[in-house]
Design an enzyme around this catalytic site. Structure first.
Site, PDB file in Angstrom:
ATOM      1  N   LYS A 178       0.828  -1.036  -0.004  1.00 15.01           N
ATOM      2  CA  LYS A 178      -0.423   0.264   0.078  1.00 15.01           C
ATOM      3  C   LYS A 178       0.651   1.050   0.237  1.00 15.01           C
ATOM      4  O   LYS A 178       0.309   2.827  -0.985  1.00 15.01           O
ATOM      5  CB  LYS A 178      -0.869   0.241   0.995  1.00 15.01           C
ATOM      6  CG  LYS A 178      -1.928  -1.537   1.368  1.00 15.01           C
ATOM      7  CD  LYS A 178      -2.817  -0.746   2.380  1.00 15.01           C
ATOM      8  CE  LYS A 178      -2.452  -0.512   3.734  1.00 15.01           C
ATOM      9  NZ  LYS A 178      -1.430  -1.814   4.413  1.00 15.01           N
ATOM     10  N   ARG A 188      11.555  -7.272   4.713  1.00 16.26           N
ATOM     11  CA  ARG A 188      10.635  -5.374   5.046  1.00 16.26           C
ATOM     12  C   ARG A 188      11.578  -5.117   6.478  1.00 16.26           C
ATOM     13  O   ARG A 188      12.256  -3.716   6.396  1.00 16.26           O
ATOM     14  CB  ARG A 188       9.551  -5.180   4.737  1.00 16.26           C
ATOM     15  CG  ARG A 188       9.358  -3.686   5.484  1.00 16.26           C
ATOM     16  CD  ARG A 188       7.641  -2.563   4.736  1.00 16.26           C
ATOM     17  NE  ARG A 188       6.810  -3.964   6.153  1.00 16.26           N
ATOM     18  CZ  ARG A 188       5.611  -3.435   6.005  1.00 16.26           C
ATOM     19  NH1 ARG A 188       5.112  -2.891   5.285  1.00 16.26           N
ATOM     20  NH2 ARG A 188       5.010  -3.709   7.142  1.00 16.26           N
ATOM     21  N   ARG A 218      -9.653   1.101   9.505  1.00 14.70           N
ATOM     22  CA  ARG A 218      -9.473  -0.450   9.374  1.00 14.70           C
ATOM     23  C   ARG A 218     -10.383  -0.753  10.057  1.00 14.70           C
ATOM     24  O   ARG A 218      -9.956  -1.902  10.543  1.00 14.70           O
ATOM     25  CB  ARG A 218      -8.407   0.045  10.760  1.00 14.70           C
ATOM     26  CG  ARG A 218      -6.580   0.257  10.506  1.00 14.70           C
ATOM     27  CD  ARG A 218      -5.936  -1.379   9.817  1.00 14.70           C
ATOM     28  NE  ARG A 218      -4.614  -1.336   9.959  1.00 14.70           N
ATOM     29  CZ  ARG A 218      -3.460  -0.187  10.060  1.00 14.70           C
ATOM     30  NH1 ARG A 218      -3.814   0.372   9.392  1.00 14.70           N
ATOM     31  NH2 ARG A 218      -2.363  -0.834  10.364  1.00 14.70           N
TER      32      ARG A 218
HETATM   33  P1  AMP Z   1      -0.126   0.785   8.946  1.00  9.46           P
HETATM   34  O1  AMP Z   1       1.308   1.177   8.805  1.00  9.46           O
HETATM   35  O2  AMP Z   1      -0.325   1.525   8.190  1.00  9.46           O
HETATM   36  O3  AMP Z   1       0.389  -0.645   8.484  1.00  9.46           O
HETATM   37  O4  AMP Z   1      -0.338   1.065  10.590  1.00  9.46           O
HETATM   38  C1  AMP Z   1       1.105   0.490  12.169  1.00  9.46           C
HETATM   39  C2  AMP Z   1       0.283   0.378  12.829  1.00  9.46           C
HETATM   40  O5  AMP Z   1      -0.325   2.258  13.038  1.00  9.46           O
HETATM   41  C3  AMP Z   1      -1.037  -0.460  12.807  1.00  9.46           C
HETATM   42  O6  AMP Z   1      -0.890  -1.743  13.466  1.00  9.46           O
HETATM   43  C4  AMP Z   1      -1.770   0.328  13.992  1.00  9.46           C
HETATM   44  O7  AMP Z   1      -0.879  -0.117  15.688  1.00  9.46           O
HETATM   45  C5  AMP Z   1      -1.776   1.873  13.992  1.00  9.46           C
HETATM   46  N1  AMP Z   1      -2.938   2.128  12.844  1.00  9.46           N
HETATM   47  C6  AMP Z   1      -2.298   3.063  11.746  1.00  9.46           C
HETATM   48  N2  AMP Z   1      -3.468   2.816  11.235  1.00  9.46           N
HETATM   49  C7  AMP Z   1      -4.639   2.792  11.936  1.00  9.46           C
HETATM   50  C8  AMP Z   1      -6.130   3.432  12.071  1.00  9.46           C
HETATM   51  N3  AMP Z   1      -6.457   3.629  11.186  1.00  9.46           N
HETATM   52  N4  AMP Z   1      -6.676   2.435  13.434  1.00  9.46           N
HETATM   53  C9  AMP Z   1      -6.266   1.931  14.432  1.00  9.46           C
HETATM   54  N5  AMP Z   1      -5.153   1.641  14.384  1.00  9.46           N
HETATM   55  C10 AMP Z   1      -3.902   2.533  13.174  1.00  9.46           C
END
Ligand code: AMP
Length: 189
Positions: free
Chosen positions: A13, A128, A89
């Site tokens: 993404k 990664r 999410r």
């Molecule tokens: P990502 O970089 O999108 O994989 O996000 C890393 C971490 O940030 C996730 O595993 C969550 O702990 C937190 N996070 C990111 N976006 C959200 C969201 N929309 N709702 C809740 N937690 C989030």
């Protein structure tokens, strides 16, 4: 155009979001990046989020919704379209997003799913970890992030299908090929 890009952890993404935002001049709103930035600043929000992120769970909707509300209001004022990466999410977050967008009188053009099967995801994320060194890319946390995705985020597929906004992209293959699939969707919106 206002777009959601979603998919399981490791679907690519972030990489695709950067390419699309550059080409279509969209504001790239990555909730994960925003939270990681707060952690590196050592802010109160960052401190609250870090523990939860390190465990692979979702931080509270309140924290995320405040971030999104501020950013979308600013974009509306400056007439800037956006791409959401990592938000919503869950169904609850998707409903909250609809509410915010209704209030701001802006609409969503599409929710693009980058789909990748589980076995491919696991290899990608463990690679990664070696290149980016993210704290939440370990094997133990990965299992919990995948579970959170399939339990809480995957229901968004039906949610956006029902709204006629879902577009599906095969996320296995070369970055350029996947990008072309997304570009051709964007051209048709
Ligand atoms: P990502 O970089 O999108 O994989 O996000 C890393 C971490 O940030 C996730 O595993 C969550 O702990 C937190 N996070 C990111 N976006 C959200 C969201 N929309 N709702 C809740 N937690 C989030």
């Amino acid at each position: 155009m206002n777009i959601i890009l979603f998919g399981p952890p490791g679907a690519g993404k972030g990489t695709q979001a950067k390419l699309i935002c550059k080409k279509y001049k969209l504001d790239h709103i990555s909730t994960g990046d925003i939270l990681r930035n707060e952690i590196s600043k050592g802010s109160e929000l960052g401190l609250a989020a870090k523990k939860i992120m390190d465990s692979g769970n979702l931080v509270s909707d309140e924290i995320i919704i405040d971030i999104i509300k501020v950013r979308l209001s600013e974009n509306k004022k400056s007439n800037i379209d956006f791409l959401l990466d990592g938000f919503p999410r869950s169904i609850n977050q998707a409903n909250l997003l609809s509410k915010i967008m209704n209030e701001l009188e802006i609409s969503l053009n599409s929710a693009i799913l980058i789909d990748v099967e589980q076995s491919v995801l696991i290899n990608r994320i463990l690679n990664r970890k070696n290149t980016e060194g993210r704290d939440d890319d370990s094997e133990e946390v990965l299992a919990s992030r995948l579970k959170v995705y399939y339990d809480q985020t995957a229901p968004l597929i039906q949610f956006y299908k029902d709204l006629n906004l879902l577009k599906w992209v095969n996320g296995v293959g070369e970055i350029n090929d996947i990008n072309q699939q997304i570009n051709s969707i964007m051209e048709q919106l």
